[in-house]
Design an enzyme around this catalytic site. Sequence first.
Site, PDB file in Angstrom:
ATOM      1  N   HIS A 195       0.859  -1.194   0.000  1.00 43.47           N
ATOM      2  CA  HIS A 195       0.000   0.000   0.000  1.00 43.47           C
ATOM      3  C   HIS A 195       0.887   1.232   0.000  1.00 43.47           C
ATOM      4  O   HIS A 195       1.936   1.247   0.616  1.00 43.47           O
ATOM      5  CB  HIS A 195      -0.896   0.014   1.249  1.00 43.47           C
ATOM      6  CG  HIS A 195      -2.079   0.907   1.119  1.00 43.47           C
ATOM      7  ND1 HIS A 195      -2.005   2.257   1.323  1.00 43.47           N
ATOM      8  CD2 HIS A 195      -3.357   0.648   0.768  1.00 43.47           C
ATOM      9  CE1 HIS A 195      -3.203   2.784   1.129  1.00 43.47           C
ATOM     10  NE2 HIS A 195      -4.039   1.833   0.781  1.00 43.47           N
ATOM     11  N   ASP A 216      -7.918  -5.363  -0.062  1.00 43.47           N
ATOM     12  CA  ASP A 216      -8.385  -6.256  -1.135  1.00 43.47           C
ATOM     13  C   ASP A 216      -8.001  -7.713  -0.926  1.00 43.47           C
ATOM     14  O   ASP A 216      -8.451  -8.578  -1.688  1.00 43.47           O
ATOM     15  CB  ASP A 216      -7.802  -5.775  -2.474  1.00 43.47           C
ATOM     16  CG  ASP A 216      -8.393  -4.433  -2.856  1.00 43.47           C
ATOM     17  OD1 ASP A 216      -7.638  -3.505  -3.135  1.00 43.47           O
ATOM     18  OD2 ASP A 216      -9.641  -4.327  -2.831  1.00 43.47           O
TER      19      ASP A 216
HETATM   20  C1  SDX Z   1      -6.278   0.014  -2.893  1.00 45.64           C
HETATM   21  O1  SDX Z   1      -4.570   4.541  -2.032  1.00 45.64           O
HETATM   22  C2  SDX Z   1      -5.480   3.886  -1.392  1.00 45.64           C
HETATM   23  O2  SDX Z   1      -5.850   4.224  -0.297  1.00 45.64           O
HETATM   24  C3  SDX Z   1      -6.018   2.694  -2.141  1.00 45.64           C
HETATM   25  C4  SDX Z   1      -7.022   1.834  -1.374  1.00 45.64           C
HETATM   26  C5  SDX Z   1      -8.307   2.581  -1.101  1.00 45.64           C
HETATM   27  O3  SDX Z   1      -9.024   2.201  -0.152  1.00 45.64           O
HETATM   28  O4  SDX Z   1      -8.654   3.484  -1.900  1.00 45.64           O
HETATM   29  O5  SDX Z   1      -6.460   1.395  -0.139  1.00 45.64           O
HETATM   30  C6  SDX Z   1      -7.437   0.614  -2.185  1.00 45.64           C
HETATM   31  O6  SDX Z   1      -6.015   0.396  -3.998  1.00 45.64           O
HETATM   32  C7  SDX Z   1      -5.405  -0.985  -2.172  1.00 45.64           C
HETATM   33  C8  SDX Z   1      -4.190  -1.448  -3.031  1.00 45.64           C
HETATM   34  C9  SDX Z   1      -4.676  -2.535  -3.986  1.00 45.64           C
HETATM   35  N1  SDX Z   1      -3.611  -2.861  -4.955  1.00 45.64           N
HETATM   36  C10 SDX Z   1      -2.949  -4.058  -4.837  1.00 45.64           C
HETATM   37  O7  SDX Z   1      -3.108  -4.855  -3.921  1.00 45.64           O
HETATM   38  C11 SDX Z   1      -1.990  -4.316  -5.997  1.00 45.64           C
HETATM   39  C12 SDX Z   1      -0.670  -4.874  -5.443  1.00 45.64           C
HETATM   40  N2  SDX Z   1       0.011  -3.785  -4.709  1.00 45.64           N
HETATM   41  C13 SDX Z   1       0.869  -2.939  -5.432  1.00 45.64           C
HETATM   42  O8  SDX Z   1       0.903  -2.896  -6.772  1.00 45.64           O
HETATM   43  C14 SDX Z   1       1.448  -1.756  -4.659  1.00 45.64           C
HETATM   44  O9  SDX Z   1       1.752  -2.186  -3.412  1.00 45.64           O
HETATM   45  C15 SDX Z   1       0.574  -0.511  -4.598  1.00 45.64           C
HETATM   46  C16 SDX Z   1       0.158  -0.063  -5.962  1.00 45.64           C
HETATM   47  C17 SDX Z   1      -0.626  -0.774  -3.769  1.00 45.64           C
HETATM   48  C18 SDX Z   1       1.410   0.592  -3.935  1.00 45.64           C
HETATM   49  O10 SDX Z   1       2.412   0.926  -4.833  1.00 45.64           O
HETATM   50  P1  SDX Z   1       3.565   1.971  -4.451  1.00 45.64           P
HETATM   51  O11 SDX Z   1       3.263   2.670  -3.177  1.00 45.64           O
HETATM   52  O12 SDX Z   1       3.831   2.787  -5.661  1.00 45.64           O
HETATM   53  O13 SDX Z   1       4.778   1.032  -4.094  1.00 45.64           O
HETATM   54  P2  SDX Z   1       5.883   0.655  -5.118  1.00 45.64           P
HETATM   55  O14 SDX Z   1       5.242   0.136  -6.359  1.00 45.64           O
HETATM   56  O15 SDX Z   1       6.838   1.791  -5.199  1.00 45.64           O
HETATM   57  O16 SDX Z   1       6.569  -0.583  -4.354  1.00 45.64           O
HETATM   58  C19 SDX Z   1       7.639  -0.394  -3.467  1.00 45.64           C
HETATM   59  C20 SDX Z   1       8.454  -1.693  -3.550  1.00 45.64           C
HETATM   60  C21 SDX Z   1       8.861  -2.049  -4.986  1.00 45.64           C
HETATM   61  O17 SDX Z   1      10.021  -2.859  -4.901  1.00 45.64           O
HETATM   62  P3  SDX Z   1      11.486  -2.114  -5.072  1.00 45.64           P
HETATM   63  O18 SDX Z   1      11.422  -1.314  -6.341  1.00 45.64           O
HETATM   64  O19 SDX Z   1      11.641  -1.276  -3.828  1.00 45.64           O
HETATM   65  O20 SDX Z   1      12.467  -3.282  -5.127  1.00 45.64           O
HETATM   66  O21 SDX Z   1       7.628  -2.787  -3.113  1.00 45.64           O
HETATM   67  C22 SDX Z   1       7.430  -3.680  -4.193  1.00 45.64           C
HETATM   68  C23 SDX Z   1       7.729  -2.919  -5.452  1.00 45.64           C
HETATM   69  O22 SDX Z   1       8.138  -3.803  -6.487  1.00 45.64           O
HETATM   70  N3  SDX Z   1       6.006  -4.074  -4.140  1.00 45.64           N
HETATM   71  C24 SDX Z   1       5.568  -5.311  -4.316  1.00 45.64           C
HETATM   72  C25 SDX Z   1       4.175  -5.238  -4.114  1.00 45.64           C
HETATM   73  N4  SDX Z   1       3.824  -3.973  -3.830  1.00 45.64           N
HETATM   74  C26 SDX Z   1       4.967  -3.253  -3.848  1.00 45.64           C
HETATM   75  N5  SDX Z   1       6.212  -6.471  -4.633  1.00 45.64           N
HETATM   76  C27 SDX Z   1       5.434  -7.571  -4.733  1.00 45.64           C
HETATM   77  N6  SDX Z   1       4.085  -7.593  -4.534  1.00 45.64           N
HETATM   78  C28 SDX Z   1       3.434  -6.441  -4.236  1.00 45.64           C
HETATM   79  N7  SDX Z   1       2.113  -6.440  -4.044  1.00 45.64           N
END
Ligand code: SDX
Length: 428
Positions: free
Chosen positions: A302, A362
């Site tokens: 998140h 989720d």
């Molecule tokens: C919702 O914003 C809100 O409040 C949203 C929400 C709401 O109520 O409105 O809470 C609802 O959207 C919840 C999130 C649902 N999405 C997912 O579950 C999809 C999977 N999660 C991700 O794609 C990710 O965690 C996000 C999109 C939720 C957050 O992305 P960020 O903050 O941009 O984080 P990032 O992509 O910069 O990740 C940081 C690191 C990265 O690795 P490095 O580059 O540091 O090596 O964490 C890794 C990412 O690759 N990472 C994950 C991951 N999420 C982040 N690696 C594996 N699996 C994951 N799920």
Amino acid sequence: MPERKIKLTNGGKEVELSIAESTEGPAAVNISNLYKKRGYFSLDPGFVSTASCRSQITYIDGDLGLLRYRGYPIEQLAESGNHIETAYLLLNGELPTQNQLDTFAQEIRSETKIPSGSWELMQAFEKEAHPMAMLMAGLAHLASIYHSELDVFDEAYRQRMARRLIAQVPVLAALGYRYRTGQDPVDPDPELDFTSNFLHMMFGAEPDPLFSHATDILFLLHADHEQNASTSTVRLSGSSETSPVAAVAAGVATLWGPSHGGANEAVIQMLEEIHASDVSVEEYVEQTKNKESHTRLMGFGHRVYKNYDPRAKLIQKICYDLLEKHGEGNPNCPLLETAMALEQAALNDEYFVVRKLYPNVDFYSGIILRTMGIPLDMFTVIFAAARTSGWVAHWLEMMADKQFRIGRPRQLYTGHTQRDYVALDQRD
Ligand code: SDX
């Protein structure tokens, strides 16, 4: 308290910026004069460190895993409240008295009679059309119906449209479901409460009270979440003084993405994929750590929560309660077990621990929706129906702001400097 300031110095010049104070959470450096005073923009792709507005609606502490609507902890609202009461709280800032709650519930009920044409519009779609596309179209149709009333600076108009949207998005959702499953529409039943009425319009029968309660809590937990992508879309779209119905349609479009509201659907697809394959949970977790695999552990991570999403804990409990009564032979039970195993594997894996990746809202919600017979591609529609309360609460807050103005971000231009046109026959 005297106004705090911060000084930026470069090239011998300095600029003093004021600090905008918060009641909780980080204060903000007010950079609205930075460009005028020093000719600089600020740069923050993804708005990781940017507060887009002042708001009094929802507070999140990502490190502590706190979520409060108008100061009330989500756990207390989920324990003792219900969705309609929460919608009133989000819109008005205070918990309603019994009389206020009854009046508000009746106002919502009175708006569930949706204008004609919506059902015919649904029938224009392929049966396999994604219901989020149908919801967007249904809202565009409503925007056309209500356009003649458009008066975004009139408080009565704003309140009426807020109630219409809270009432009618679930009706559009149910219409889409009925059409796609080859069934006739079901009229709202004024005798039922908000979420029982929604399930009744979906399934055509009075729902199991446990399903009604689970749906009501899911709606409550999904109602608002500060300046997430879809809420920010509704605000930016609404800032052009467009119809709130059109702004909510834009919010639906944003919520649809798998990185946002579409993740609940993607979680179930992920759990089923693990089941169908002979990939172990541990092997799957390894895959999600490998950037080349382009697979993420859906429902994990998140932007704000660097701790357990408090909603995920509450939803996991609803999962248990539901499967305790409806678990016999339920194909979702093994999915819950897989989800729990994935959670354990990830929470004990350095990659996830270091990046503070925890289950989000989720991760478990899809298992509940599936247990209630809601089809996979309807999950994000349910999320949209619930989030409409938050979207309209933020729209109302923005439109009532005396400093209201259209949102118009700038950019850091990194393209070509000026160059002259080259005639077609001169190009190589
Ligand atoms: C919702 O914003 C809100 O409040 C949203 C929400 C709401 O109520 O409105 O809470 C609802 O959207 C919840 C999130 C649902 N999405 C997912 O579950 C999809 C999977 N999660 C991700 O794609 C990710 O965690 C996000 C999109 C939720 C957050 O992305 P960020 O903050 O941009 O984080 P990032 O992509 O910069 O990740 C940081 C690191 C990265 O690795 P490095 O580059 O540091 O090596 O964490 C890794 C990412 O690759 N990472 C994950 C991951 N999420 C982040 N690696 C594996 N699996 C994951 N799920």
